[in-house]
Design a protein around this motif. Structure first.
Motif, PDB file in Angstrom:
ATOM      1  N   ASP A 196       0.833  -1.201   0.000  1.00 32.79           N
ATOM      2  CA  ASP A 196       0.000   0.000   0.000  1.00 32.79           C
ATOM      3  C   ASP A 196       0.869   1.253   0.000  1.00 32.79           C
ATOM      4  OD1 ASP A 196      -2.272  -1.564   0.066  1.00 32.79           O
ATOM      5  OD2 ASP A 196      -2.571  -1.357   2.238  1.00 32.79           O
ATOM      6  N   ARG A 197       1.907   1.245   0.825  1.00 37.48           N
ATOM      7  CA  ARG A 197       2.820   2.386   0.892  1.00 37.48           C
ATOM      8  C   ARG A 197       3.566   2.548  -0.428  1.00 37.48           C
ATOM      9  NH1 ARG A 197       3.786   7.403   2.457  1.00 37.48           N
ATOM     10  NH2 ARG A 197       5.945   7.777   3.113  1.00 37.48           N
ATOM     11  N   GLU A 216       1.320   4.070  -3.054  1.00 34.02           N
ATOM     12  CA  GLU A 216       1.115   5.491  -2.759  1.00 34.02           C
ATOM     13  C   GLU A 216       2.319   6.315  -3.192  1.00 34.02           C
ATOM     14  OE1 GLU A 216       0.493   8.393   1.154  1.00 34.02           O
ATOM     15  OE2 GLU A 216       0.510   6.221   1.376  1.00 34.02           O
ATOM     16  N   LEU A 240      -3.927  -7.481  -5.609  1.00 42.02           N
ATOM     17  CA  LEU A 240      -4.062  -6.109  -6.108  1.00 42.02           C
ATOM     18  C   LEU A 240      -4.290  -6.050  -7.611  1.00 42.02           C
ATOM     19  CD1 LEU A 240      -1.186  -4.457  -4.027  1.00 42.02           C
ATOM     20  CD2 LEU A 240      -3.638  -4.029  -3.757  1.00 42.02           C
TER      21      LEU A 240
END
Length: 242
Positions: free
Chosen positions: A168-169, A172, A197
């Motif tokens: 997720d990081r 981002e 994902l």
């Protein structure tokens, strides 16, 4: 534990044959044992330095330090993550110490360099090691200039693969669209979240010795699952088919 070495040969061929990556515009590569073969045994140096750091930090003997090191790797994804959670370790000194290694045994890989250069789109490194370690290794391999960015464990807030927070990081920070990305990894379980994902996944399969320790077998754990889309024993061989 599933063992890919026992998978029927025709199944492996079907998972490799004529892969279609025409939709991919972001190529994500793990570092250690992916951009260079595991037989280089570069990690042996890191492994030894981790044990030495733990022995000093926790004031335990080498045998106990080794036990803790491997236990935390299995239970927390990385030894560092375990030390941070269980003992409140500040990670900077650990990363600097364990990655202070000699990479001179790595040789520039011209085939891999050409294969990566031909890929259209962004090329990124995503590693549980430090960014400095990634730059050191890719520099020795002659690959640094092919990559647009290097995302080390520091950038991920010290959350390691295979934890979802790490990806997720990464998404981002990098602005990656998962449905247009491909992930290359030597540890099969690290492909589970990328698969979820929507990334295309490639397992760069390391050798598995019959007497391998538990932590060494983890790279093969679950490798026959649906999260492994393609399998190769050699990264450059696979990339040259694209």
């Amino acid at each position: 534990m599933s063992d890919m070495l026992n998978e029927p040969e025709n199944v492996l061929e079907n998972r490799q044959a004529s892969p279609d990556f025409s939709h991919v515009d972001t190529w994500i590569f793990d570092l250690d044992n992916t951009l260079y073969p595991s037989r280089c045994n570069l990690f042996a140096q890191v492994d030894q330095r981790m044990s030495a750091f733990i022995a000093d930090y926790l004031r335990v003997d080498p045998v106990e330090a080794r036990r803790i090191q491997k236990l935390y790797y299995v239970e927390h994804g990385t030894t560092l993550n375990g030390l941070m959670k269980e003992h409140g370790l500040k990670p900077e000194a650990f990363l600097e110490y364990v990655h202070d290694i000699d990479v001179s045994m790595l040789e520039a890989n011209k085939r891999l360099s050409k294969a990566i250069d031909r890929l259209k789109g962004r090329k990124l490194v995503l590693t549980n090691g430090s960014r400095g370690h990634a730059l050191n290794v890719t520099g020795q391999l002659g690959l640094t200039d092919h990559f647009d960015e290097f995302y080390g464990i520091e950038a991920l807030g010290y959350a390691p693969k295979p934890h979802a927070a790490a990806y997720d990081r990464f998404l981002e920070l990098s602005g990656t669209e998962p449905l247009r990305a491909a992930m290359f990894e030597d540890i099969a379980r690290n492909l589970e979240v990328p698969h979820t994902l929507g990334m295309t996944t490639v397992w760069v399969r390391p050798p598995l010795h019959p007497d391998a320790a538990r932590h060494e077998k983890l790279a093969h754990e679950g490798a026959d699952g649906p999260h492994v889309h393609h399998v190769t024993d050699t990264l450059e061989d696979f990339l040259e088919t694209l």
